[in-house]
Design an enzyme around this catalytic site. Structure first.
Site, PDB file in Angstrom:
ATOM      1  CB  SER A   8      -0.878   0.007   1.248  1.00 36.23           C
ATOM      2  OG  SER A   8      -1.370   1.319   1.434  1.00 36.23           O
ATOM      3  CG  HIS A  33      -3.992  -1.634  -1.343  1.00 35.54           C
ATOM      4  ND1 HIS A  33      -5.112  -2.388  -1.616  1.00 35.54           N
ATOM      5  CD2 HIS A  33      -4.349  -0.792  -0.343  1.00 35.54           C
ATOM      6  CE1 HIS A  33      -6.089  -2.037  -0.807  1.00 35.54           C
ATOM      7  NE2 HIS A  33      -5.658  -1.052  -0.026  1.00 35.54           N
ATOM      8  CG  ASP A  35      -5.101   2.489   1.032  1.00 32.17           C
ATOM      9  OD1 ASP A  35      -6.058   1.699   1.021  1.00 32.17           O
ATOM     10  OD2 ASP A  35      -3.952   2.171   1.401  1.00 32.17           O
ATOM     11  CG  MET A  37      -8.250   7.273   2.334  1.00 31.45           C
ATOM     12  SD  MET A  37      -7.366   7.376   3.886  1.00 31.45           S
ATOM     13  CE  MET A  37      -6.549   5.770   3.900  1.00 31.45           C
ATOM     14  CG  HIS A  66      -9.357   0.073  -0.178  1.00 32.76           C
ATOM     15  ND1 HIS A  66      -8.682   0.002   1.027  1.00 32.76           N
ATOM     16  CD2 HIS A  66     -10.678   0.019   0.111  1.00 32.76           C
ATOM     17  CE1 HIS A  66      -9.578  -0.100   2.006  1.00 32.76           C
ATOM     18  NE2 HIS A  66     -10.787  -0.079   1.479  1.00 32.76           N
ATOM     19  CG  MET A  68     -11.276   3.283   2.314  1.00 33.68           C
ATOM     20  SD  MET A  68      -9.686   3.314   3.129  1.00 33.68           S
ATOM     21  CE  MET A  68      -8.611   3.376   1.708  1.00 33.68           C
ATOM     22  CG  MET A 137     -11.438  -2.453   5.563  1.00 31.13           C
ATOM     23  SD  MET A 137      -9.914  -1.966   4.737  1.00 31.13           S
ATOM     24  CE  MET A 137      -8.967  -1.181   6.041  1.00 31.13           C
ATOM     25  CG  ASP A 173      -6.230  -2.752   3.371  1.00 31.31           C
ATOM     26  OD1 ASP A 173      -5.093  -2.507   3.798  1.00 31.31           O
ATOM     27  OD2 ASP A 173      -6.927  -1.910   2.747  1.00 31.31           O
TER      28      ASP A 173
HETATM   29  C1  DX5 Z   1      -6.166   1.799   5.727  1.00 24.93           C
HETATM   30  C2  DX5 Z   1      -5.789   1.363   4.344  1.00 24.93           C
HETATM   31  C3  DX5 Z   1      -4.710   0.361   4.270  1.00 24.93           C
HETATM   32  C4  DX5 Z   1      -3.409   0.792   4.853  1.00 24.93           C
HETATM   33  C5  DX5 Z   1      -2.706  -0.442   5.318  1.00 24.93           C
HETATM   34  O1  DX5 Z   1      -7.295   2.586   5.647  1.00 24.93           O
HETATM   35  O2  DX5 Z   1      -6.908   0.842   3.671  1.00 24.93           O
HETATM   36  O3  DX5 Z   1      -4.524  -0.078   2.933  1.00 24.93           O
HETATM   37  O4  DX5 Z   1      -2.586   1.472   3.977  1.00 24.93           O
HETATM   38  O5  DX5 Z   1      -1.575  -0.051   5.962  1.00 24.93           O
HETATM   39  P1  DX5 Z   1      -0.826  -0.923   7.036  1.00 24.93           P
HETATM   40  O6  DX5 Z   1      -0.321  -2.147   6.365  1.00 24.93           O
HETATM   41  O7  DX5 Z   1       0.258   0.001   7.458  1.00 24.93           O
HETATM   42  O8  DX5 Z   1      -1.814  -1.232   8.134  1.00 24.93           O
HETATM   43 ZN    ZN Z   2      -6.526  -0.169   1.690  1.00 26.10          ZN
END
Ligand code: DX5
Ligand code: ZN
Length: 214
Positions: A8, A33, A35, A37, A66, A68, A137, A173
């Site tokens: 990620s 990956h 993220d 947001m 992903h 969010m 998650m 994740d």
């Molecule tokens: C959290 C993200 C994850 C995050 C995981 O909201 O969806 O993808 O980057 O990071 P680690 O591996 O550091 O928990």
């Molecule tokens: Zn994620």
């Protein structure tokens, strides 16, 4: 099924993002990956389809978006156009799941549904025919570097039993390290996302291979 490792980039050094991505690619990552947001669905902001489109040109790795975000319907086309291979959005959003999943699949992108730690799997049962993967998650979404919530292992087992012989992947994740990777893998996960554990190390190759082979 061979375990896939998805770094990620949330925990990467954004000033040197291209170099970071090239390094994890060289170190054997299977996908990247991303993220996404929106500061509303989760209390944090990252980046959008514009950056993803540019990332597409810097790597051959499959991109795993992903989302969010509160309103995936408004952004799905932009992410499809940005060249990603996987798109997941959250089941907690007020979306027309089947329609959205269909739209993703029809564009030859793998369609996934993401599920927060406090959300039950009950709603997943009637969309099994529409998904290529489930993203479980293991932390409350929003930030990297959090601790794996142990209850999620059972949830991985449950989803694993639910999908039975279907061709659906299970991605986990949040909070993945050598110890939690074993739990997730034994429970049935085949894609492990890891941010902090990879990017805080000084040997990406060792960590990526280590996670794959736990
Ligand atoms: C959290 C993200 C994850 C995050 C995981 O909201 O969806 O993808 O980057 O990071 P680690 O591996 O550091 O928990
Ligand atoms: Zn994620």
């Amino acid at each position: 099924m061979q375990t896939k490792i998805a770094p990620s980039i949330l925990s990467a050094n954004f000033i040197n993002l291209e170099a970071e991505i090239k390094q994890v690619e060289k170190a054997g990552a299977d996908m990247l990956h991303l993220d996404i947001m929106d500061g509303h669905f989760v209390p944090n902001l990252t980046f959008g389809p514009g950056l993803v489109k540019q990332l597409r040109k810097t790597t051959n790795l499959p991109l795993d978006a992903h989302l969010m975000i509160t309103n995936p319907t408004s952004f799905i086309d932009k992410f499809i156009e940005s060249g990603v291979h996987y798109i997941s959005f959250h089941i907690e959003t007020d979306s027309e799941y089947k329609k959205l999943l269909d739209r993703i699949r029809k564009s030859n992108v793998k369609a996934g549904i993401a599920i927060n730690p406090d959300t039950s799997l009950s709603k997943v049962q009637n969309i099994l025919d529409y998904i290529d993967y489930v993203l479980i998650m293991a932390v409350h979404p929003g930030f990297g570097g959090q601790k794996y919530i142990e209850d999620c292992t059972q949830k991985i087992q449950e989803i694993s039993a639910m999908i039975s012989k279907r061709n659906i992947e299970i991605e986990v994740d949040g909070g993945i390290n050598y110890k939690t990777a074993i739990l997730a893998k034994e429970a049935g996960a085949n894609i492990l996302v890891a941010g902090e554990f990879i990017f805080s190390s000084n040997n990406y190759k060792e960590v990526i291979q280590g996670l794959r082979n736990v």
